[in-house]
Design an enzyme around this catalytic site. Structure first.
Site, mmCIF file in Angstrom:
data_model
loop_
_atom_site.group_PDB
_atom_site.id
_atom_site.type_symbol
_atom_site.label_atom_id
_atom_site.label_comp_id
_atom_site.label_asym_id
_atom_site.label_seq_id
_atom_site.Cartn_x
_atom_site.Cartn_y
_atom_site.Cartn_z
ATOM 1 N N GLY A 171 0.812 -1.210 0.000
ATOM 2 C CA GLY A 171 0.000 0.000 0.000
ATOM 3 C C GLY A 171 0.843 1.256 0.000
ATOM 4 N N GLY A 181 -0.451 4.420 0.442
ATOM 5 C CA GLY A 181 -1.222 5.515 1.001
ATOM 6 C C GLY A 181 -0.359 6.351 1.916
ATOM 7 N N VAL A 189 -2.327 -7.720 -3.832
ATOM 8 C CA VAL A 189 -1.944 -8.760 -2.880
ATOM 9 C C VAL A 189 -3.081 -9.760 -2.729
ATOM 10 C CG1 VAL A 189 -1.289 -9.225 -0.486
ATOM 11 C CG2 VAL A 189 -0.439 -7.172 -1.647
ATOM 12 N N GLU A 238 -18.604 17.571 4.825
ATOM 13 C CA GLU A 238 -17.968 18.259 3.709
ATOM 14 C C GLU A 238 -18.686 17.960 2.401
ATOM 15 O OE1 GLU A 238 -13.423 18.566 5.493
ATOM 16 O OE2 GLU A 238 -13.943 16.932 4.118
ATOM 17 N N ASP A 280 -5.307 2.657 8.621
ATOM 18 C CA ASP A 280 -6.696 2.249 8.841
ATOM 19 C C ASP A 280 -6.850 0.769 9.153
ATOM 20 O OD1 ASP A 280 -7.714 4.778 8.444
ATOM 21 O OD2 ASP A 280 -7.976 4.503 6.289
ATOM 22 N N ALA A 311 -5.414 10.759 8.416
ATOM 23 C CA ALA A 311 -4.155 10.873 7.686
ATOM 24 C C ALA A 311 -2.966 11.213 8.585
ATOM 25 C CB ALA A 311 -4.299 11.915 6.567
#
Length: 454
Positions: free
Chosen positions: A18, A20, A86, A178, A307, A323
């Site tokens: 990953g 991220g 994966v 948002e 996460d 984040a």
């Protein structure tokens, strides 16, 4: 099956699943250490997820909030990138198996594969209520939102038109707030003069949440300000209520039925299937419990970050799936690995240091919570914008986002109003098909009712 072998010098290999926030932070921190790094990701780009909702509401282009992974790490000769998915991890032989038929050996494994949408056992709802985690999700939501207005423009049946112009956002966290504010602003300001048979500013935006207040991580005073700001934008709030069902034409909340064709899901997340790959127990959200050093208690060669990790800080609090936490986890795991390789004392237990929380609710309004300091309104909006531009990767992305925001600020315009993909057949009302084309009624004025009528 292809074996991705170690380099000729047989250096310590770290495989990162990953790219991220957590995975990329770990790779950049480790890139100057005496290790070989392999990043495996099913996408070739790193995505700045906090601004995905602006792609979904036509404020930004996908390229503005994404950057190629190879472009970020290409200057480091010890970093290799594999575009693959994966499928399994063999902890006994220390190998990662991919859908492309590769098996990649590792000395240390960093699992940072993120999360997806959580429909709490109602996964079939996804077809009617897509979430927002990927660029593909944002483009699909943009398509559905804009297409709803286009269909309403051609629809003569008042009830159908009102359903087309009703947008339901499920989930009152930062992402849901948002999104609801952005959809309301899109309808009220950007599209207001673009149509002739409908009034986009009369679109109905409904925000549904199971809690008694919005933005639960924020102080109650800021939650109340968020509710007031959304109210000024025309967003309807349905709080302390759960969605009981939905289909292509409506959302059911208890005894209440909301006719709608556009539902946006932001009510929860579920970790990637990393627990299944690693053959370990997970919590109900699929997260993997880790120890104080972010490693599997059963296997000290595996770090689980972001996460997908369930971590408790030394004070007993849970590390949130945001984040800043993912970035801190990535840097910590890199320092922990580097210290072991250099025979230096390992860093102490991981502790999440909360830099604060930010959420925007529309033009000139945002909320910020930094310990005892609370900001809202115009100052919060500027702070939110500066923070997000700063944390974007790449000068080009920062420049493009700043330019787009400045243009939107001056003109209320959104320049990425593109409907992509095949267009569905637009149903024409029976009243219209009852007459030949030459005798069809042509509306000449907008109606004052919701969505307008011909």
């Amino acid at each position: 099956m292809t074996l991705i072998s170690n380099s000729a010098n047989h250096r310590h290999r770290v495989v990162i699943l990953g790219a991220g926030f957590a995975g990329l932070s770990a790779a950049l921190k480790l890139a100057r250490a005496p290790v070989d790094i392999v990043i495996i990701d099913r996408h070739n780009y790193h995505l700045f997820q906090p601004l995905l909702y602006q792609v979904a509401t036509a404020a930004l282009s996908p390229a503005d909030i994404a950057a190629p992974i190879r472009g970020i790490v290409g200057r480091f000769p010890n970093v290799r990138v594999l575009l693959d998915t994966v499928e399994d991890v063999d902890r006994r032989t220390r190998r990662v198996y991919t859908a492309g038929g590769r098996h990649v050996p590792y000395d240390d494994l960093i699992v940072a594969t993120g999360a997806t949408h959580n429909y709490f056992g109602k996964d079939h709802w996804q077809q009617w209520a897509p979430g927002l985690k990927r660029i593909e999700d944002a483009i699909e939501l943009r398509r559905r939102i804009l297409l709803a207005f286009e269909q309403a423009e051609m629809e003569e049946d008042i009830a159908t038109r009102e359903a087309l112009m009703t947008f339901v956002v499920v989930g009152g966290g930062p992402a849901g707030v948002e999104m609801a504010g952005a959809v309301a602003e899109l309808a009220r300001f950007t599209l207001a003069r673009d149509f002739r048979n409908i009034q986009p500013e009369n679109a109905r935006v409904v925000l549904v949440d199971a809690n008694e207040r919005l933005l639960r991580p924020f102080p109650p005073s800021l939650s109340r300000k968020a509710a007031k700001t959304l109210g000024r934008l025309g967003v309807e709030l349905i709080l302390n209520a759960r969605v009981d069902g939905m289909d292509a034409n409506c959302v059911r909340i208890g005894s209440r039925v909301l006719p709608t064709h556009t539902v946006i899901w932001s009510a929860g997340v579920r970790a990637s299937p990393a627990g299944r790959w690693l053959k370990v127990e997970t919590d109900p959200a699929g997260r993997i419990p880790v120890d104080e050093t972010l490693r599997l208690p059963q296997d000290p060669t595996i770090y689980v970050l972001g996460d997908v990790a369930s971590h408790r800080n030394p004070d007993g609090s849970h590390t949130p799936g945001v984040a800043p936490a993912a970035k801190q986890m990535g840097r910590y795991a890199a320092r922990h690995i580097a210290s072991r390789l250099r025979d230096r004392p390992a860093p102490g237990p991981f502790r999440f240091r909360n830099p604060g929380q930010l959420a925007t609710i529309g033009r000139h309004s945002a909320l910020g919570h930094f310990g005892r300091l609370k900001v809202s309104g115009y100052p919060g909006w500027w702070l939110w914008g500066l923070a997000h531009i700063y944390f974007l990767i790449g000068f080009r992305n920062r420049l493009m986002v700043a330019a787009n925001w400045f243009w939107s600020y001056l003109t209320f315009g959104r320049g990425v109003r593109l409907i992509t993909g095949d267009m569905p057949s637009i149903a024409i009302s029976t009243r219209e098909t009852a007459h030949p084309p030459s005798s069809r009624h042509t509306p000449t004025a907008k109606s004052a009712g919701p969505g307008g009528s011909s």
